[in-house]
Design an enzyme around this catalytic site. Structure first.
Site, PDB file in Angstrom:
ATOM      1  N   ASP A 113       0.839  -1.181   0.000  1.00  0.00           N
ATOM      2  CA  ASP A 113       0.000   0.000   0.000  1.00  0.00           C
ATOM      3  C   ASP A 113       0.888   1.249   0.000  1.00  0.00           C
ATOM      4  O   ASP A 113       1.883   1.318   0.728  1.00  0.00           O
ATOM      5  CB  ASP A 113      -0.879  -0.023   1.249  1.00  0.00           C
ATOM      6  CG  ASP A 113      -1.878   1.097   1.296  1.00  0.00           C
ATOM      7  OD1 ASP A 113      -2.835   1.047   0.519  1.00  0.00           O
ATOM      8  OD2 ASP A 113      -1.710   2.011   2.121  1.00  0.00           O
ATOM      9  N   GLU A 158       1.449   0.253  -4.926  1.00  0.00           N
ATOM     10  CA  GLU A 158       1.000   1.555  -5.394  1.00  0.00           C
ATOM     11  C   GLU A 158       2.196   2.503  -5.453  1.00  0.00           C
ATOM     12  O   GLU A 158       2.676   2.963  -4.421  1.00  0.00           O
ATOM     13  CB  GLU A 158      -0.054   2.122  -4.443  1.00  0.00           C
ATOM     14  CG  GLU A 158      -1.345   1.340  -4.401  1.00  0.00           C
ATOM     15  CD  GLU A 158      -2.340   1.952  -3.428  1.00  0.00           C
ATOM     16  OE1 GLU A 158      -3.443   2.302  -3.848  1.00  0.00           O
ATOM     17  OE2 GLU A 158      -1.995   2.100  -2.237  1.00  0.00           O
TER      18      GLU A 158
END
Length: 889
Positions: free
Chosen positions: A492, A529
């Site tokens: 993340d 990400e």
């Protein structure tokens, strides 16, 4: 208690990426150059190594110093006219231009004692009064003094061959650390070289709960405190993370049957991965084929006869390779004991499909029910307890392993969504762990000493650029891979990590071998990400793990380029009706005025097609082709909102997707964007065409689980706290169908869109039947089989892609808005997103022998079977809203 505002900030991060990063950098620079003269409540001085303090202040006539606030030593400072060295600026680039003060060599040996209490940097006038004062950031000097020596010492619980445990915690600034176990505090021994406190005990300690009592200076209280805190290296926990559990992950009692000899599906390189993203509760919370007591948890994945597991197995048989599980580490936002979880009041199914009553009932219990996405880490290396049948003990360990085994038996490898970029809490908060053990170290501090909070809207961002936080990331990942046989990791907000930290993760995984560790670490995939924003944005603090920087590393990043081109606009548009290639732009316009004139739509659609072409190459920066304007260019030469569209060096650097848990599910995006009168069958066909742009691209692809079944979250664009009602996947025919029309989505994130949503949710034409859903899934699986079977979709190098992939109609008069045709080795693919059939005549194809690929000619979709090749003119005819693959006979 976790607040909605924190998650709202967490999930809005892409709205203004560049602007946010620029604003934070500007604010940091301004505050660093103009500190308050006397400001002990903040920490504007940075002790960056044993000999240097960086502080933007003029030296005092009476001297400059570091003074202990707790009776420790005073360290004299002298201004270094040469400033910070090049090596120091490489480590701390954001301190460029900051004054440097040298710690008097006679005082440097006092540093360890000074660090074990509160510190103040002071500039004194001739009378000895402070004319400037501030707190001190100490992460740099702690790394300098301790990190290298501590690197080889195991942290957390370790068991010897006789089953006797030892515990170790890194707490170099603590005045004292004791082990709280069996109702008493036991003194721990400090190693002065490493800053690690340790204790060994008898085998009888096994399985017992424990905490540390850490006496430390707390900047938020400006006092010495004794924190009773769980172990940051916990391997087990009691319910609601009240205590750590002293468990041995090698204990056979914590292993499900067959764990030791577990056979995994064959590994595939990352470039060939086809990933289903799935939340653990979504998988089974409303699956009636799962026993009620197992629904929503780990154990449902071991229920081999369940509808959800059967569907996942069918996807695996077609070519899906991994299931990406949303956070399954211990997180803070859900009560773990079922008796403490609340349910929404009322009969939600009785309310109209466009009612606001469903969301109101869910909002009333949103922080007390069993559902949250879980992007609020509490303990990084323990399975979340709310997914376990018994959260108050080690059962969660066995059940997590059984889930991995169940996925593996279904033919799928398991990926964990990991969130090392922030914690749920910081400071003296009851849910803060790291910051109550080494205050001010594990979190990224801004110029005034406050903690950055770009991800969550709360000050909790971690600092993996600091050695021991970076080590925690690596150690945690290795534990999940070795002890839980996890097959991949999705990071993340990976751009909040240094590139070096992700490379260290990759190297640590690569070092794991079947002989030594029971797994092949090289087969473990890593992606994340790679967005560029925040306090570390634009490489302000280190070289970030962003999209461009990760090219060529073997670690993939999500590519938003083709995603936006397929869907249309941006996930953050005020008007959700802005269309794209896969949602009818120009070819099937809706009533939204935001799409512009017909000429503007046509031009934008052709540019979107260029973005999708780059995506089909695997987002290669150097891929050369002719764009829709007839210009010879490369992937990097195509514009994406001011950035290069192509950034990858090889297939596998970029991960293709058109939907995931963030923003609307694909079906919901198309509900907003397609003309309202579009039939369910047409919506299903557009869904498959949109998914085809990812599944038929070079490199890995990911989709939100259930999107092949037209999964909807009733237009909720941020369903992190929207409960099972809006989130659960329905794998079989049910009154809920695909989830559309379950009421207006949560007001907190969606109310501005309610005027757009109401007429759609109330329209029965937008709720597909099970037959339409099943047909879409079958057509998707046909494409997945073709991709899996054809080596041309799995090219290993940029050179191979350049040689074998071409867009023969691009930039010519024959290129049609709404249709993309490409030739790939012996295949020809036509993606027709328009409402009419197309006929594509390819240069050099006349006289060739092409036919519809057997995967479709013998597949489930009757419409694509009308696709045909006319050899006399080299023409490929493809029905409306169809992705067709042709192969040479």
């Amino acid at each position: 208690m976790q607040t909605p505002a924190r998650h709202l900030g967490r999930r809005r991060f892409l709205a203004a990426t560049a602007a946010t990063g620029a604003a934070l950098v500007a604010a940091r620079t301004a505050s660093a150059s103009d500190p308050a003269p006397v400001d002990p409540a903040h920490a504007r001085a940075l002790w960056i190594d044993a000999g240097t303090v960086a502080w933007q202040v003029s030296p005092g006539a009476g001297g400059t110093r570091l003074r202990s606030l707790t009776g420790g030593p005073v360290l004299r400072l002298a201004l270094d006219a040469a400033g910070l060295t090049d090596a120091q600026l490489r480590r701390f680039p954001y301190l460029k231009g900051c004054a440097a003060f040298t710690v008097d060599p006679r005082d440097r040996a006092l540093a360890p004692d000074a660090l074990r209490g509160g510190l103040l940097a002071e500039a004194l006038d001739a009378s000895g009064a402070a004319v400037a004062a501030t707190g001190v950031q100490t992460a740099g000097v702690l790394d300098d003094l301790y990190a290298e020596a501590a690197a080889a010492t195991p942290l957390g619980p370790v068991f010897d061959a006789a089953g006797r445990p030892a515990l170790a915690v890194w707490a170099p600034t603590a005045a004292d650390v004791r082990l709280e176990l069996d109702g008493s505090d036991r003194p721990m021994r400090r190693d002065d070289a490493t800053g690690i406190w340790s204790i060994a005990g008898p085998a009888g300690w096994r399985g017992k709960p424990y905490r540390y009592a850490v006496t430390v200076w707390a900047p938020s209280t400006r006092a010495m405190v004794t924190n009773r805190v769980t172990d940051p290296y916990s391997l087990g926990l009691t319910a609601d993370s009240a205590r750590s559990l002293l468990i041995d992950l090698d204990d056979p009692a914590l292993q499900p049957p067959g764990w030791h000899g577990l056979r995994k599906p064959a590994a595939v390189p990352l470039r060939s991965a086809q990933i289903q993203e799935l939340h653990i509760r979504d998988h089974s919370a409303e699956d009636a084929t799962v026993p009620a007591e197992l629904r929503g948890g780990y154990a449902a994945f071991a229920a081999q006869g369940s509808a959800g597991t059967r569907h996942l197995a069918a996807l695996a048989a077609a070519g899906a390779t991994h299931v990406h599980l949303q956070p399954a580490f211990d997180f803070a936002s859900v009560p773990e004991l079922p008796a403490e979880q609340q349910q929404p009041a009322g009969d939600l199914a009785s309310y109209p499909p466009d009612s606001d009553r469903q969301q109101a009932a869910i909002a009333a219990v949103a922080d007390r029910d069993a559902f949250n996405w879980g992007y609020d880490p509490w303990h990084y290396t323990v399975p979340e307890g709310s997914y376990s049948s018994d959260p108050d003990g080690p059962v969660r360990t066995r059940e997590f392993r059984a889930m991995v085994a169940g996925l593996n038996r279904a033919g799928l490898r398991a990926v964990m969504d990991v969130v090392y970029n922030h914690t749920d809490a910081s400071g003296q908060d009851a849910k803060s762990v790291l910051d109550r053990i080494v205050p001010g170290y594990y979190h990224r501090l801004l110029a005034d000493g406050s903690i950055a909070g770009d991800a969550t809207g709360a000050p909790t961002d971690t600092a993996p650029e600091n050695a021991m936080m970076g080590r925690l990331v690596v150690d945690s990942v290795v534990t999940w891979a070795r002890a839980y046989k996890v097959d991949g990791f999705r990071f993340d907000l990976m751009g909040f990590h240094p590139k070096a930290n992700l490379l260290a993760v990759r190297a640590a995984l690569d070092a794991l071998t079947p002989e030594k560790d029971g797994i092949d670490g090289k087969a473990v995939v890593v992606y994340g990400e790679g967005w560029n924003f925040g306090a570390a944005g634009n490489d302000a603090r280190f070289v970030q793990a962003t999209q461009a920087h990760m090219a060529g590393t073997g670690i993939a990043t999500f590519s938003d380029r083709a995603r936006d081109a397929v869907r249309g606009g941006s996930p953050f548009d005020a008007d959700p009706g802005i269309q794209g290639f896969g949602s009818g732009l120009f070819t099937d316009p809706n009533s939204s005025t935001s799409n512009g004139s017909a000429d503007e739509q046509r031009a934008r659609l052709l540019h979107y097609q260029d973005l999708i072409k780059v995506g089909l190459t695997g987002n290669l920066a150097g891929y050369a082709f002719t764009d829709s304007s007839g210009r010879r260019t490369t992937g990097a030469g195509v514009d994406y909102n001011g950035s290069p569209a192509g950034y990858a060096a090889a297939p596998g650097d970029a991960l293709a997707y058109v939907d995931c848990h963030d923003n609307e599910a694909l079906y919901d995006a198309l509900a907003y964007k397609l003309p309202q009168a579009a039939s369910p069958a047409d919506r299903a066909r557009m869904q498959v065409v949109a998914l085809a742009t990812a599944v038929l691209s070079q490199g890995p692809a990911l989709q939100l689980a259930g999107s092949d079944l037209l999964r909807s979250k009733s237009l909720d664009k941020n369903s992190y706290n929207s409960g099972d009602w809006f989130n659960a996947v329905h794998w079989t025919a049910s009154p809920a169908a695909n989830g559309f029309g379950r009421g207006l989505p949560q007001a907190a994130d969606n109310q501005s869109r309610w005027p757009y949503a109401r007429p759609l949710l109330a329209d029965p034409r937008l709720k597909p039947t099970w037959q339409v859903m099943a047909a879409a899934s079958a057509a998707y699986r046909d494409l997945l089989r073709i991709r899996t079977a054809e080596p041309a979709f799995h090219l290993a190098t940029a050179e191979q892609v350049q040689q074998q992939l071409e867009f023969p109609l691009s930039g010519t008069a024959a290129e049609l808005p709404g249709a993309i045709t490409f030739r790939l080795a012996d295949l020809v693919v036509v993606l027709n997103a328009g409402p009419a059939a197309v006929r594509q005549v390819l240069p050099g194809a006349a006289g060739a022998r092409f036919r519809l690929h057997p995967g479709q000619a013998e597949g489930a979709d009757p419409v694509v079977k009308a696709a045909a090749f006319t050899p006399s003119v080299g023409a490929f005819s493809v029905p409306a809203r169809t992705a067709a693959v042709f192969t040479r006979r």
